[in-house]
Design a protein around this motif. Structure first.
Motif, PDB file in Angstrom:
ATOM      1  N   ASN A 108       6.507   1.402  -5.654  1.00  0.00           N
ATOM      2  CA  ASN A 108       6.912   0.922  -6.883  1.00  0.00           C
ATOM      3  C   ASN A 108       6.848   2.023  -7.792  1.00  0.00           C
ATOM      4  O   ASN A 108       6.980   1.805  -9.246  1.00  0.00           O
ATOM      5  CB  ASN A 108       5.891  -0.213  -7.315  1.00  0.00           C
ATOM      6  CG  ASN A 108       4.369   0.309  -7.439  1.00  0.00           C
ATOM      7  OD1 ASN A 108       4.131   1.423  -7.626  1.00  0.00           O
ATOM      8  ND2 ASN A 108       3.582  -0.525  -7.104  1.00  0.00           N
ATOM      9  N   LEU A 158      -3.446  -1.256  -1.557  1.00  0.00           N
ATOM     10  CA  LEU A 158      -2.579  -0.599  -2.724  1.00  0.00           C
ATOM     11  C   LEU A 158      -1.471  -0.314  -2.035  1.00  0.00           C
ATOM     12  O   LEU A 158      -0.275  -0.375  -2.963  1.00  0.00           O
ATOM     13  CB  LEU A 158      -3.424   0.505  -3.298  1.00  0.00           C
ATOM     14  CG  LEU A 158      -4.732  -0.035  -4.104  1.00  0.00           C
ATOM     15  CD1 LEU A 158      -5.321   1.317  -4.479  1.00  0.00           C
ATOM     16  CD2 LEU A 158      -4.471  -0.729  -5.150  1.00  0.00           C
ATOM     17  N   LYS A 165       0.877  -3.141  -1.605  1.00  0.00           N
ATOM     18  CA  LYS A 165       1.590  -3.660  -3.144  1.00  0.00           C
ATOM     19  C   LYS A 165       2.424  -2.584  -3.702  1.00  0.00           C
ATOM     20  O   LYS A 165       3.075  -2.707  -4.627  1.00  0.00           O
ATOM     21  CB  LYS A 165       0.207  -3.595  -3.937  1.00  0.00           C
ATOM     22  CG  LYS A 165      -0.914  -4.709  -3.530  1.00  0.00           C
ATOM     23  CD  LYS A 165      -0.389  -5.998  -3.678  1.00  0.00           C
ATOM     24  CE  LYS A 165      -1.565  -7.295  -3.710  1.00  0.00           C
ATOM     25  NZ  LYS A 165      -0.743  -8.516  -3.654  1.00  0.00           N
ATOM     26  N   PHE A 215       1.873   0.894  -4.217  1.00  0.00           N
ATOM     27  CA  PHE A 215       1.228   2.046  -4.966  1.00  0.00           C
ATOM     28  C   PHE A 215       1.098   3.362  -4.024  1.00  0.00           C
ATOM     29  O   PHE A 215       0.908   3.155  -2.859  1.00  0.00           O
ATOM     30  CB  PHE A 215      -0.135   1.777  -5.472  1.00  0.00           C
ATOM     31  CG  PHE A 215      -0.166   0.905  -6.498  1.00  0.00           C
ATOM     32  CD1 PHE A 215       0.217   0.958  -7.850  1.00  0.00           C
ATOM     33  CD2 PHE A 215      -0.303  -0.498  -6.205  1.00  0.00           C
ATOM     34  CE1 PHE A 215       0.245   0.233  -8.804  1.00  0.00           C
ATOM     35  CE2 PHE A 215      -0.360  -1.626  -7.127  1.00  0.00           C
ATOM     36  CZ  PHE A 215      -0.134  -1.091  -8.521  1.00  0.00           C
ATOM     37  N   ARG A 249       2.730   6.591 -15.191  1.00  0.00           N
ATOM     38  CA  ARG A 249       1.805   5.664 -14.597  1.00  0.00           C
ATOM     39  C   ARG A 249       1.021   5.928 -13.352  1.00  0.00           C
ATOM     40  O   ARG A 249       1.151   5.705 -12.304  1.00  0.00           O
ATOM     41  CB  ARG A 249       2.920   4.576 -13.846  1.00  0.00           C
ATOM     42  CG  ARG A 249       3.973   3.640 -15.019  1.00  0.00           C
ATOM     43  CD  ARG A 249       4.847   2.530 -14.367  1.00  0.00           C
ATOM     44  NE  ARG A 249       5.754   3.219 -13.622  1.00  0.00           N
ATOM     45  CZ  ARG A 249       6.160   2.650 -12.323  1.00  0.00           C
ATOM     46  NH1 ARG A 249       5.534   1.413 -11.999  1.00  0.00           N
ATOM     47  NH2 ARG A 249       7.210   2.993 -11.596  1.00  0.00           N
ATOM     48  N   SER A 293      -9.075  -7.078  -3.919  1.00  0.00           N
ATOM     49  CA  SER A 293      -8.118  -7.855  -4.630  1.00  0.00           C
ATOM     50  C   SER A 293      -7.920  -7.738  -6.158  1.00  0.00           C
ATOM     51  O   SER A 293      -6.812  -7.615  -6.513  1.00  0.00           O
ATOM     52  CB  SER A 293      -8.048  -9.322  -4.031  1.00  0.00           C
ATOM     53  OG  SER A 293      -7.051 -10.263  -4.666  1.00  0.00           O
ATOM     54  N   ALA A 298      -6.498  -4.254  -6.945  1.00  0.00           N
ATOM     55  CA  ALA A 298      -5.186  -4.332  -6.729  1.00  0.00           C
ATOM     56  C   ALA A 298      -4.316  -4.975  -8.035  1.00  0.00           C
ATOM     57  O   ALA A 298      -3.213  -4.310  -8.306  1.00  0.00           O
ATOM     58  CB  ALA A 298      -4.765  -4.922  -5.612  1.00  0.00           C
ATOM     59  N   THR A 299      -4.798  -6.204  -8.274  1.00  0.00           N
ATOM     60  CA  THR A 299      -4.061  -6.973  -9.196  1.00  0.00           C
ATOM     61  C   THR A 299      -4.250  -6.176 -10.689  1.00  0.00           C
ATOM     62  O   THR A 299      -3.358  -6.295 -11.569  1.00  0.00           O
ATOM     63  CB  THR A 299      -5.024  -8.356  -9.367  1.00  0.00           C
ATOM     64  OG1 THR A 299      -4.812  -9.085  -8.352  1.00  0.00           O
ATOM     65  CG2 THR A 299      -4.273  -9.218 -10.642  1.00  0.00           C
ATOM     66  N   GLU A 333      -1.620  -3.880 -10.571  1.00  0.00           N
ATOM     67  CA  GLU A 333      -0.434  -4.290 -10.738  1.00  0.00           C
ATOM     68  C   GLU A 333      -0.266  -4.680 -12.381  1.00  0.00           C
ATOM     69  O   GLU A 333       1.066  -4.605 -12.962  1.00  0.00           O
ATOM     70  CB  GLU A 333      -0.218  -5.600  -9.951  1.00  0.00           C
ATOM     71  CG  GLU A 333      -0.191  -5.247  -8.751  1.00  0.00           C
ATOM     72  CD  GLU A 333       0.089  -6.530  -7.710  1.00  0.00           C
ATOM     73  OE1 GLU A 333       1.008  -6.753  -6.979  1.00  0.00           O
ATOM     74  OE2 GLU A 333      -0.857  -7.473  -7.699  1.00  0.00           O
ATOM     75  N   GLN A 334      -1.132  -5.101 -12.762  1.00  0.00           N
ATOM     76  CA  GLN A 334      -0.887  -5.555 -14.481  1.00  0.00           C
ATOM     77  C   GLN A 334      -0.527  -4.453 -15.368  1.00  0.00           C
ATOM     78  O   GLN A 334       0.148  -4.786 -16.419  1.00  0.00           O
ATOM     79  CB  GLN A 334      -2.447  -6.220 -14.750  1.00  0.00           C
ATOM     80  CG  GLN A 334      -2.542  -7.761 -14.162  1.00  0.00           C
ATOM     81  CD  GLN A 334      -3.834  -8.195 -14.809  1.00  0.00           C
ATOM     82  OE1 GLN A 334      -4.735  -7.606 -15.094  1.00  0.00           O
ATOM     83  NE2 GLN A 334      -3.814  -9.528 -14.365  1.00  0.00           N
ATOM     84  N   THR A 337       2.733  -1.448 -13.356  1.00  0.00           N
ATOM     85  CA  THR A 337       3.908  -1.936 -12.732  1.00  0.00           C
ATOM     86  C   THR A 337       5.071  -1.535 -13.805  1.00  0.00           C
ATOM     87  O   THR A 337       6.214  -1.649 -13.500  1.00  0.00           O
ATOM     88  CB  THR A 337       3.855  -3.016 -12.156  1.00  0.00           C
ATOM     89  OG1 THR A 337       3.228  -3.944 -13.229  1.00  0.00           O
ATOM     90  CG2 THR A 337       3.008  -3.442 -10.933  1.00  0.00           C
TER      91      THR A 337
END
Length: 296
Positions: free
Chosen positions: A58, A87, A90, A92, A134, A279, A282-283, A286-287, A290
């Protein structure tokens, strides 16, 4: 701390060599670039490993500060899966960063090492396959402390430096700190009486002035990046007060932050608590990673 000057040509040579090894050392669906040199100390290399999803990366990069008690040890990259896999899944790219280890190196030197790792990754972001705007960081215990130091005390770099790495910002855009010490003054002042375990950590051999300087709690400001703190209610090594205090400081300064407390966990999370905490981490990334934030 004074760093030795590093020639850009030498750094690029290391990156090219590491790209070659990337094709030789792989985990399932993840390319591993081992032992990238991001600096030198007294003729010895500072290194990190890169774990990059082969498909659907990502573009965001997350540094994992490999540190417990401010000791930082090398391990085969294949053993890092428990810290990097979710990660990577997801999207990363994860950098497992090792710093100059206690007791050989002091806490001020260690902090400069992790700062340098961010600067190096930002400088070479295109070659490493990440967006320099990022970048996140996470760590556990001492690694959490160092992650918070990056979050609360970053700078724009020194444009007068002879070293191109040191001219670059060490700003990160999201932080996750597991069971972090946040107030080293408590550790230094109270350790002999209430927390004798801290005497096992030579990095905490600090004056009170130094302890304040290297306490994230003392440096919280409104421009700090979004920060997630994960703590165990039964933690006896780093009491939950460390997390509660910095959570309150973030709230006071209107910093986006969250504290999650695991009631049945101590300093190390096990089983379901660990899975849930991974988890949540990771969230969080992502928030906050991303979408590219505005350039500062």
């Amino acid at each position: 701390m004074v760093h030795r000057s590093i020639h850009q040509k030498s750094l690029l040579s290391v990156l090219i060599a590491s790209l070659f090894f990337c094709n030789l050392v792989q985990a399932k669906e993840v390319s591993i670039m081992p032992d990238v040199v991001y600096g030198h100390k007294f003729g010895m290399a500072l290194t990190f490993d890169v774990f990059r999803p082969e498909n659907d990366a990502n573009g965001a990069g997350v540094l994992f500060i490999v540190s417990g008690g401010w000791f930082s040890r090398w391990a085969p990259p294949k053993n890092m899966g428990p810290f990097t896999k979710l990660l990577n899944d997801k999207g990363f790219t994860v950098f497992a960063v090792r710093h100059g280890s206690s007791p050989k190196y002091s806490l001020p030197e260690i902090v400069e090492d992790v700062r340098r790792s961010v600067r190096f990754i930002r400088l070479h972001a295109d070659k490493l396959g990440v967006d320099s705007d990022r970048l996140g960081v996470y760590g556990m215990s001492a690694g959490g402390h160092l992650s918070l130091m990056l979050g609360t005390t970053s700078d724009a770099g020194d444009i007068t430096s002879q070293d191109p790495v040191l001219r670059v910002s060490d700003r990160v855009h999201a932080v996750v700190a597991w069971v972090p010490p946040t107030d080293l003054e408590i550790a230094v002042w109270e350790a002999p009486e209430s927390l004798p375990e801290y005497k096992n950590f030579p990095a905490l051999n600090l004056s009170l002035d130094e302890a304040a300087k290297y306490s994230p709690l003392a440096h919280v400001t409104p421009d700090d990046p979004p920060t997630l703190v994960l703590s165990g209610a039964k933690d006896k090594l780093v009491p939950i007060k460390h997390s509660e205090d910095i959570h309150a400081a973030f709230d006071k300064q209107h910093v986006v932050n969250k504290l999650i407390v695991y009631e049945n966990s101590g300093h190390g999370f096990q089983n379901e608590d660990r899975q849930q905490a991974m988890s949540e981490m990771a969230t969080w990334f992502e928030q906050h990673l991303t979408k590219s934030p505005s350039v500062e």
